[in-house]
Design a protein around this motif. Structure first.
Motif, short mmCIF file in Angstrom:
data_model
loop_
_atom_site.label_atom_id
_atom_site.label_comp_id
_atom_site.label_asym_id
_atom_site.label_seq_id
_atom_site.Cartn_x
_atom_site.Cartn_y
_atom_site.Cartn_z
N THR A 1 0.85 -1.20 0.00
CA THR A 1 0.00 0.00 0.00
C THR A 1 0.88 1.24 0.00
O THR A 1 1.82 1.33 0.78
N HIS A 2 0.54 2.20 -0.85
CA HIS A 2 1.33 3.43 -0.94
C HIS A 2 0.81 4.46 0.06
O HIS A 2 -0.36 4.81 0.07
N VAL A 3 1.73 4.95 0.93
CA VAL A 3 1.38 5.97 1.92
C VAL A 3 2.39 7.12 1.94
O VAL A 3 2.21 8.10 2.66
N ILE B 1 -2.95 5.61 12.50
CA ILE B 1 -1.57 5.42 12.06
C ILE B 1 -0.67 6.35 12.86
O ILE B 1 -0.97 7.53 13.05
N LYS B 2 0.45 5.80 13.34
CA LYS B 2 1.43 6.60 14.07
C LYS B 2 2.83 6.34 13.52
O LYS B 2 3.13 5.23 13.07
N SER C 1 -7.35 7.98 6.05
CA SER C 1 -8.52 8.02 5.16
C SER C 1 -8.31 7.13 3.94
O SER C 1 -9.22 6.41 3.51
N HIS C 2 -7.09 7.17 3.40
CA HIS C 2 -6.75 6.35 2.23
C HIS C 2 -6.87 4.86 2.55
O HIS C 2 -7.47 4.09 1.79
N LEU C 3 -6.32 4.45 3.70
CA LEU C 3 -6.37 3.05 4.08
C LEU C 3 -7.79 2.61 4.42
O LEU C 3 -8.19 1.47 4.13
N LYS C 4 -8.55 3.50 5.00
CA LYS C 4 -9.94 3.17 5.34
C LYS C 4 -10.75 2.86 4.09
O LYS C 4 -11.57 1.94 4.08
N GLU C 5 -10.51 3.63 3.03
CA GLU C 5 -11.20 3.37 1.77
C GLU C 5 -10.81 2.02 1.20
O GLU C 5 -11.65 1.30 0.66
#
Length: 271
Positions: A116-118, A146-147, A128-132
């Protein structure tokens, strides 16, 4: 009697000269209040334009923890590194197994989800991106947290406690960083603080910050990024005193020897 008085007066002159030398060295490092005050402004109240939230952004080599919350813990167990036993007891992997290193392309390998790109996202944007993405697997998701575990910065130079500091709060201002380092010493130059930063693209930059200028509050460098190094330069008096300090003993020894030789010469000449 006259000769004795003459010797005494010469010794007084020599002692006075030595005293002047010591006082000069003592006051050579003195600074005025104007030199050491931060954010100087003649106004009692002032407003500085905001420059945005300036939240820390995820970058290569960051170590992240990702926690998925749900009203149904079993449904999101796999995403949190949790596995269920046949008797409905569960356990978690070690903390290291739940930490995810961001690679040079800004990607992390997450359980179930995969690569996954972050990179370049703030924590809120990444959540928000990961939740989607997770909605493709499960709809009952309360939140994603995320921390950055290794948010570190360093403060060196003319501060009372130089060192590298780790913060759970990823929004540390330059004044907070200096406070954690015990604040600047009087010898620190407030108008030329150096900040060294490596940007996500690998480009390195060194900027000079004037902490006496109220506009520092709206500077894009007011909040530190992970890996930043703050360097407080010594003022001229401190730089000179570094040399003077090493030579002070020699200077006083020479002065003392000179006075002793002068006393001997005086004794021989006035006989």
């Amino acid at each position: 009697m006259q000769t004795h008085c003459y010797r005494l007066e010469l010794r007084k002159v020599g002692t006075f000269a030595l005293s002047l030398l010591m006082i000069g060295l003592l006051f050579s490092s003195c600074a005025s209040r104007k030199d050491v005050a931060y954010v100087q402004t003649p106004e009692q109240v002032m407003t500085v334009a905001s420059n945005g939230l300036q939240d820390a952004r995820i970058r290569a080599k960051d170590l992240l923890t990702v926690t998925v919350e749900s009203s149904n813990p079993e449904a999101v167990a796999a995403f949190n590194g949790i596995y269920w036993t046949p008797n409905q007891q569960y356990s978690t992997y070690a903390q290291q197994a739940r930490s995810f290193l961001v690679d040079n392309e800004g990607n992390v390998e997450l359980p179930v989800v995969g690569l996954t790109h972050v990179g370049g996202y703030t924590m809120r944007e990444a959540e928000s991106h990961l939740k989607e993405i997770l909605k493709k697997y499960i709809t009952d998701i309360s939140s994603v947290n995320i921390k950055i575990q290794n948010y570190k910065y360093s403060v060196i130079g003319e501060v009372r406690r130089p060192g590298t500091f780790t913060s759970e709060n990823t929004k540390v201002s330059i004044f907070e960083a200096l406070a954690n380092a015990g604040d600047m010493s009087i010898q620190g130059v407030r108008t030329e603080v150096k900040l060294m930063r490596e940007n996500p693209d690998g480009h390195r930059e060194i900027v000079t910050l004037n902490l006496q200028d109220p506009n520092i509050l709206s500077s894009p460098y007011y909040y530190l990024q992970q890996g930043d190094v703050v360097y407080v330069q010594p003022n001229d008096a401190a730089a000179q005193s570094a040399n003077i300090g090493a030579a002070t003993g020699i200077i006083f020894s020479i002065a003392s020897l000179t006075l002793s030789v002068a006393n001997i010469l005086i004794s021989l000449l006035v006989k």
